[in-house]
Design an enzyme around this catalytic site. Structure first.
Site, PDB file in Angstrom:
ATOM      1  N   ASN A 119       8.147  34.949  27.335  1.00 20.77           N
ATOM      2  CA  ASN A 119       9.213  34.879  26.346  1.00 20.77           C
ATOM      3  C   ASN A 119      10.469  34.401  27.051  1.00 20.77           C
ATOM      4  O   ASN A 119      10.920  35.020  28.017  1.00 20.77           O
ATOM      5  CB  ASN A 119       9.448  36.267  25.730  1.00 20.77           C
ATOM      6  CG  ASN A 119      10.721  36.324  24.900  1.00 20.77           C
ATOM      7  OD1 ASN A 119      11.122  35.343  24.275  1.00 20.77           O
ATOM      8  ND2 ASN A 119      11.366  37.478  24.897  1.00 20.77           N
ATOM      9  N   ASP A 126       7.476  24.493  29.659  1.00 20.37           N
ATOM     10  CA  ASP A 126       8.025  25.340  30.712  1.00 20.37           C
ATOM     11  C   ASP A 126       7.110  26.529  31.001  1.00 20.37           C
ATOM     12  O   ASP A 126       7.166  27.113  32.085  1.00 20.37           O
ATOM     13  CB  ASP A 126       9.449  25.792  30.378  1.00 20.37           C
ATOM     14  CG  ASP A 126       9.567  26.538  29.063  1.00 20.37           C
ATOM     15  OD1 ASP A 126       8.638  26.454  28.236  1.00 20.37           O
ATOM     16  OD2 ASP A 126      10.602  27.200  28.845  1.00 20.37           O
ATOM     17  N   CYS A 158      10.004  33.718  22.130  1.00 20.93           N
ATOM     18  CA  CYS A 158       8.769  34.202  21.548  1.00 20.93           C
ATOM     19  C   CYS A 158       8.750  35.721  21.598  1.00 20.93           C
ATOM     20  O   CYS A 158       9.726  36.373  21.931  1.00 20.93           O
ATOM     21  CB  CYS A 158       7.568  33.650  22.314  1.00 20.93           C
ATOM     22  SG  CYS A 158       7.557  31.851  22.483  1.00 20.93           S
ATOM     23  N   LEU A 203       7.529  30.794  19.135  1.00 19.63           N
ATOM     24  CA  LEU A 203       8.558  29.949  18.539  1.00 19.63           C
ATOM     25  C   LEU A 203       8.625  28.713  19.421  1.00 19.63           C
ATOM     26  O   LEU A 203       9.114  28.763  20.547  1.00 19.63           O
ATOM     27  CB  LEU A 203       9.911  30.670  18.513  1.00 19.63           C
ATOM     28  CG  LEU A 203      11.083  29.899  17.897  1.00 19.63           C
ATOM     29  CD1 LEU A 203      10.869  29.674  16.414  1.00 19.63           C
ATOM     30  CD2 LEU A 203      12.397  30.644  18.127  1.00 19.63           C
ATOM     31  N   ALA A 204       8.108  27.606  18.942  1.00 19.75           N
ATOM     32  CA  ALA A 204       7.911  26.415  19.779  1.00 19.75           C
ATOM     33  C   ALA A 204       9.224  25.655  19.958  1.00 19.75           C
ATOM     34  O   ALA A 204       9.807  25.166  18.985  1.00 19.75           O
ATOM     35  CB  ALA A 204       6.857  25.514  19.159  1.00 19.75           C
ATOM     36  N   ILE A 205       9.679  25.548  21.228  1.00 16.68           N
ATOM     37  CA  ILE A 205      10.941  24.886  21.543  1.00 16.68           C
ATOM     38  C   ILE A 205      10.725  23.721  22.506  1.00 16.68           C
ATOM     39  O   ILE A 205      11.185  22.606  22.271  1.00 16.68           O
ATOM     40  CB  ILE A 205      11.940  25.893  22.165  1.00 16.68           C
ATOM     41  CG1 ILE A 205      12.162  27.092  21.222  1.00 16.68           C
ATOM     42  CG2 ILE A 205      13.252  25.202  22.503  1.00 16.68           C
ATOM     43  CD1 ILE A 205      12.802  26.750  19.912  1.00 16.68           C
ATOM     44  N   GLY A 261      28.776  31.604  23.502  1.00 16.45           N
ATOM     45  CA  GLY A 261      29.709  31.840  24.602  1.00 16.45           C
ATOM     46  C   GLY A 261      29.647  33.249  25.159  1.00 16.45           C
ATOM     47  O   GLY A 261      30.595  33.686  25.822  1.00 16.45           O
TER      48      GLY A 261
END
Length: 639
Positions: A77, A102, A2, A53-55, A370
């Protein structure tokens, strides 16, 4: 993932506070297209803002979020990967968690443990929590610096945000160049410590906390370090132990990083690091096919690794997606990227990263990568170059045996072919100062000011600041024990945050969340404990890492010796399809009138570019940065 913003000040009306934070959030709206929120303290001039930003738990994770008792309010964030485990513990302690967000876990973790909550977090984070009872703002940034946090404090007002441009949108600070930061940029192509390229704008360093509180009619602000990497060498185990435990840590990290309530994919370059992450993730997803995203260029085989990426994709059974990056779009894309970046950092790899992020953003909202493998597992050719010189010195002076973790000349000879394509680097390194102190030699390896310094007029910068002295304070920190630890520690503190800056901005520009499982702090701490003579045995690059993933990646990738990162055909572009754009930018009346550049030297640099040189790149980005932020030009396609 976010964007956060906030203001704490000694005076201000609710209307003015709301207006300030709205402007700040609007400038970073790309970071959170799924929603926004503002919270105002009814008793104090404090405002917090959030773009989402919805995760995780998209339905219930709206921010700013306040505890049931009304005491704590958070803007956050990042991603806390061990949120499920922490949630169970917090519920057992009587906290009223109602969602699987979270953010809620982090909020109540602070409620339970206060500032020490950061010690329990596994993840990437930058957050601010307002405590109404104590009238105090608490802010924190993750240990490695994966998520950004910037602030400005003028003695009466503290403004903070995920991106620097938000501080300018608020009007808290004017965009002016910082001479010390510019000298860092010309030397390293990033800024050290808390510096940025802007006067009055600081970054909260990785592993740091910041507190702001009122004392009467005054506002106080103080930051402090809560984490640093300790090199407590473990002498009690053999190589097999370290290989097995590293493999277990990497596997657990990838498993935790797969926690998501939205579609997930991965970057795939065809190199060892991203291949290992992709192969592990694909195994763990079971029947769900992982989407992978690869970028390349048409300018030659040295710029196209899609063959290796396809090998990994076929081996792991992924849904393969690729994009070829066009050089004829540089004139449109680079000014836009400078706007998203806030500061011109690192190398031209930002261009393919941006394109690949946009490709990924068409199909997923989370990508694994990575990043960090070269720094953690000793994967840069410059590490070998530094050790070759040290081994030569030890052999000539017959004193190699005096150093506890010395690498002998005999042991590294079988691995010297790695430097075959780096002979120009060695010629430059050995031209002067051979066998001088370790800090001087490594500084010479990473110093990018050669070829840059003469491009600027004398007197353009404050002579009272020394980038080398700032470098020395990090490189020569006590308790590092060996040259390889000195080099990797500096890279963790210097170049790694710059690379993560690029990762954050390119992913956020595409409104996706980027995750970096190899930079799990448990892996970072584990590698610091490995004896240098084991993790860099005989100059074998990435030896422990390769052994730990030997059985999960294709043999062709394991045996590769030609991996070069993500090379970009910048010289071909700037001498070809983008020639007019580069010259019109760097030789324009506007650039000449800045008083910064030695125009004749700039013209010479444009005519004598090396294929992978960064002189023109560094200068071009700096001029576009001036235009965007100092002059106030906003690219039309970034509005």
């Amino acid at each position: 993932m976010c964007g956060i913003a906030g203001v704490v000040t000694v005076s201000g009306t609710p209307e003015s506070m709301r207006g300030s934070v709205l402007k700040m959030m609007d400038s970073i709206r790309h970071r959170g297209p799924d929603g926004e929120g503002i919270w105002l303290d009814p008793a104090r001039p404090v405002a917090l803002g959030h773009r989402r930003l919805a995760i995780i738990d998209p339905e219930h994770g709206k921010q700013p979020m306040t505890t049931e008792d009304g005491r704590y309010t958070i803007v956050f964030n990042g991603a806390i990967y061990n949120y499920l485990e922490l949630r169970r513990e917090l519920i057992s302690r009587g906290h009223p968690l109602h969602s699987y967000s979270d953010t809620e876990v982090l909020l109540y973790a602070f409620h339970e443990w206060g500032e020490r909550c950061v010690d329990r977090l596994l993840g990437m984070f930058a957050f601010a929590i307002w405590d109404r009872a104590e009238q105090r703002l608490f802010c924190a940034r993750d240990r490695i610096g994966i998520k950004p946090f910037y602030y400005h404090f003028d003695g009466r007002k503290l403004s903070f945000a995920s991106e620097i441009k938000a501080l300018f949108a608020d009007g808290s600070v004017k965009a002016e160049s910082n001479s010390d930061g510019l000298q860092d940029y010309l030397t390293f192509q990033f800024c050290l410590d808390e510096k940025t390229l802007f006067k009055g704008v600081q970054k909260l360093e990785p592993g740091y906390l910041l507190n702001a509180w009122f004392e009467g009619d005054q506002l106080k602000v103080k930051s402090r370090k809560y984490w640093d990497l300790q090199f407590d060498i473990d002498e009690s185990h053999d190589e097999r132990y370290f290989v097995d435990n590293l493999a277990a840590l990497i596997e657990d990290s990838v498993r935790m990083h797969l926690r998501s309530d939205v579609p997930l994919g991965a970057h795939l370059s065809g190199g060892l690091d991203s291949s290992a992450v992709v192969c592990l993730a694909s195994r763990m997803l079971g029947g769900e096919q992982l989407k992978t995203f690869t970028g390349a260029f048409h300018e030659g085989p040295q710029f196209d690794e899609t063959g290796h990426a396809k090998t990994v994709s076929a081996f792991a059974g992924t849904d393969y997606n690729e994009i070829y990056i066009p050089g004829n779009e540089l004139a449109d894309v680079l000014p836009k990227l400078m706007h998203f970046m806030d500061e011109p950092l690192a190398g031209p790899g930002v261009i393919p990263q941006y394109y690949v992020s946009r490709l990924a953003g068409e199909q997923v909202k989370v990508v694994l990568g990575g990043q960090g493998g070269d720094e953690l597992f000793i994967g840069y050719a410059r590490y070998m170059a530094a050790y070759l010189e040290k081994c030569l010195s030890g052999a000539i002076n017959e004193n190699a045996h005096q150093h506890r973790y010395a690498v002998s000349l005999e042991s590294i000879i079988p691995n010297l072919p790695l430097l075959k394509t780096y002979q120009p680097m060695l010629q430059g390194l050995w031209r002067e100062g051979l066998f001088s102190s370790a800090d001087q030699r490594y500084f010479r390896l990473i110093d990018r000011s050669e070829g840059m310094s003469q491009l600027f007029n004398q007197g353009a910068f404050d002579k009272g600041y020394s980038p080398f002295e700032s470098f020395q304070k990090i490189f020569n920190r006590e308790g590092l024990h060996s040259l390889v630890n000195q080099m990797t520690y500096f890279d963790l503190k210097g170049s790694m945050p710059a690379l993560l800056h690029v990762e954050d901005r390119t992913s956020m520009a595409a409104s996706i969340e980027s995750r970096v499982p190899l930079l799990d702090h448990r892996i970072v701490e584990f590698m610091a404990r490995v004896p240098p003579n084991i993790k860099f045995a005989g100059g074998r690059m990435k030896h422990l890492f390769k052994e730990s993933v030997r059985n999960i990646i294709p043999q062709q990738i394991f045996d590769r010796k030609d991996k070069m990162g993500f090379p970009t055909p910048l010289a071909a572009w700037t001498n070809g399809v983008a020639r007019d754009f580069v010259r019109d930018t760097l030789l324009s009346d506007r650039a000449r009138q800045r008083g910064l550049y030695n125009v004749e030297a700039v013209e010479s640099a444009l005519e004598n570019q090396r294929e992978f040189g960064r002189v023109v790149w560094g200068l071009l980005c700096l001029e576009l940065w001036h235009r965007n932020f100092i002059d106030g030009d906003l690219p039309l396609n970034a509005r």
